[in-house]
Design an enzyme around this catalytic site. Structure first.
Site, short mmCIF file in Angstrom:
data_model
loop_
_atom_site.label_atom_id
_atom_site.label_comp_id
_atom_site.label_asym_id
_atom_site.label_seq_id
_atom_site.Cartn_x
_atom_site.Cartn_y
_atom_site.Cartn_z
N LYS A 115 20.33 -44.32 60.04
CA LYS A 115 20.00 -45.69 59.63
C LYS A 115 18.52 -46.00 59.87
O LYS A 115 17.89 -46.70 59.10
CB LYS A 115 20.88 -46.72 60.34
CG LYS A 115 22.30 -46.68 59.83
CD LYS A 115 23.07 -47.94 60.15
CE LYS A 115 24.45 -47.87 59.51
NZ LYS A 115 25.38 -48.86 60.03
N LYS A 197 28.51 -38.80 52.63
CA LYS A 197 29.74 -39.60 52.65
C LYS A 197 29.66 -40.73 51.61
O LYS A 197 28.55 -41.17 51.26
CB LYS A 197 30.02 -40.15 54.05
CG LYS A 197 29.19 -41.34 54.44
CD LYS A 197 29.78 -42.05 55.68
CE LYS A 197 28.90 -43.25 56.00
NZ LYS A 197 29.31 -44.07 57.10
N LYS A 200 29.10 -47.74 51.53
CA LYS A 200 28.90 -49.01 50.85
C LYS A 200 27.42 -49.33 50.68
O LYS A 200 27.05 -50.17 49.88
CB LYS A 200 29.67 -50.15 51.53
CG LYS A 200 29.54 -50.23 53.01
CD LYS A 200 30.56 -51.20 53.61
CE LYS A 200 30.55 -50.98 55.12
NZ LYS A 200 31.64 -51.45 55.84
#
Ligand code: TYM
Length: 335
Positions: A115, A197, A200
């Site tokens: 992130k 993966k 969202k």
């Protein structure tokens, strides 16, 4: 009998549009385990603040996430479904546990590294201590089991380490939780890059099936899914990651194992296989989508169950928090 049930805890961030990965990796297992455990499910809105949110949209999204849990079949009269930010114990325990967590441990978190590289303009301290808040969520409810997708397993490990460290110092304060991942569907991959993966936060909308996608969109996205130049539907994660991901999804939805799927589609081209996966997924999501539309605007019902469950969550979690405060030597508030 009721109070003998073991405790299950889980939750999702109220960030972005939920995907099929969230459903197959988590939500579906929550439903399966629901009867067996006493369940607590959080709308993890504090966690979402690690990324900048548009306040009005965020508010709506958090409400919608609550409604989606209910639409997925979790009865809010039987399960404690609540908003993390409505229950003050989370932030308090999180602070205390920060003082029992080492930077060396947090430095190893792959999700933080990931992130931080994606949001290099906003590497805030919340992003860094996020796993500690997650540990607090889980430990407050003395959870025995935490059903999550594979990407959260490292956070479960640090939760267990923090719990064990704290118990080692102060006696058995926390239950040390175990993760639960389904055999299949715990690591759904992107439809556009099967090495990653399904997420969202992916910028490419074709990479993810969103839980609110209509049937045509779902069919189209599967049709466009990246595969390989071979023609055989065969499970081989290394050589055929795209097809293997679609097989995983198809298996997770239909309950069929990989061998069955290989024989079902033997001699059939990828086109037909992709169409079958699209059909299966659209069929899986349709009832939940209908139910979501029914309840999402029922303000009176939602307010009532949210209010009652927030209170229950506070009551249960505050028992643990009080014990922790006492153990570490904080003084009582004078009434
Ligand atoms: P979040 O919101 O990213 O994801 C919610 C759940 O969905 C699972 N998941 C997947 N499973 C399979 N394949 C995928 N592609 C996929 N993508 C997501 C996640 O593993 C997760 O189970 N930190 C957590 C939220 C959280 C939490 C908690 C969870 C906060 N506190 C306490 C459990 C217990 C998160 O960001 O999940």
């Amino acid at each position: 009998m009721e109070d003998k049930k073991k405790i299950l805890y889980s939750g999702m961030q109220a960030t972005g549009n939920l995907t099929l990965g969230n459903y197959l990796g988590a939500l579906r297992n929550w439903k399966t385990l629901n009867e067996e455990y006493e369940c607590f499910f959080g709308v993890m809105d504090f966690h979402s603040l690690t990324v900048r949110q548009n306040p009005a949209e965020f508010r709506q999204r958090a409400r919608n996430l609550f409604a989606l849990y209910v639409a997925a079949g979790l009865d809010p009269e039987k399960n404690c479904i609540y908003f993390q930010s409505h229950v003050s114990t989370h932030a308090e325990l999180s602070w205390i546990l920060n003082c029992y967590t080492y930077m060396g441990e947090l430095n190893r978190m792959t999700q933080f590294k990931d992130k931080a590289s994606k949001h290099s303009d906003n590497i805030n301290a919340g992003l860094y201590t996020y796993p500690v808040l997650m540990a607090a969520d889980i430990l407050l409810y003395q959870a025995d089991v935490v059903p999550v997708g594979k990407d959260q397993l490292q956070h479960l490990e640090i939760t267990r380490d923090i719990a064990q460290r704290f118990n080692g110092l102060y006696g058995d304060v926390f239950t040390v939780p175990k993760p639960y991942t389904g055999k299949i569907g715990a690591g759904v991959k992107s439809l556009q890059n099967p090495e990653k993966k399904m997420s969202k936060s992916d910028e490419n909308p074709n990479a993810s099936i969103y839980l609110m996608d209509d049937a045509d969109t779902i069919r189209r996205k599967f049709k466009r899914a990246v595969t390989d130049s071979d023609t055989q539907v065969r499970y081989d994660v290394k050589e055929k990651p795209g097809i293997s991901n679609l097989m995983d999804i198809y298996g997770a939805v239909t309950g069929k194992d990989m061998k069955d799927i290989e024989s079902e589609f033997a001699g059939v081209g990828y086109g037909d296989f992709k169409a079958a996966v699209g059909e299966a997924v659209a069929g899986l999501l349709a009832p939940m989508q209908e139910r979501f539309e029914e309840i999402k605007n029922d303000k009176e019902y939602l307010d009532r169950v949210i209010g009652a469950n927030d209170e229950k969550a506070f009551y249960v979690s505050n028992k643990t928090l009080r014990k922790v405060k006492k153990k570490v030597g904080l003084t009582d508030r004078i009434k």
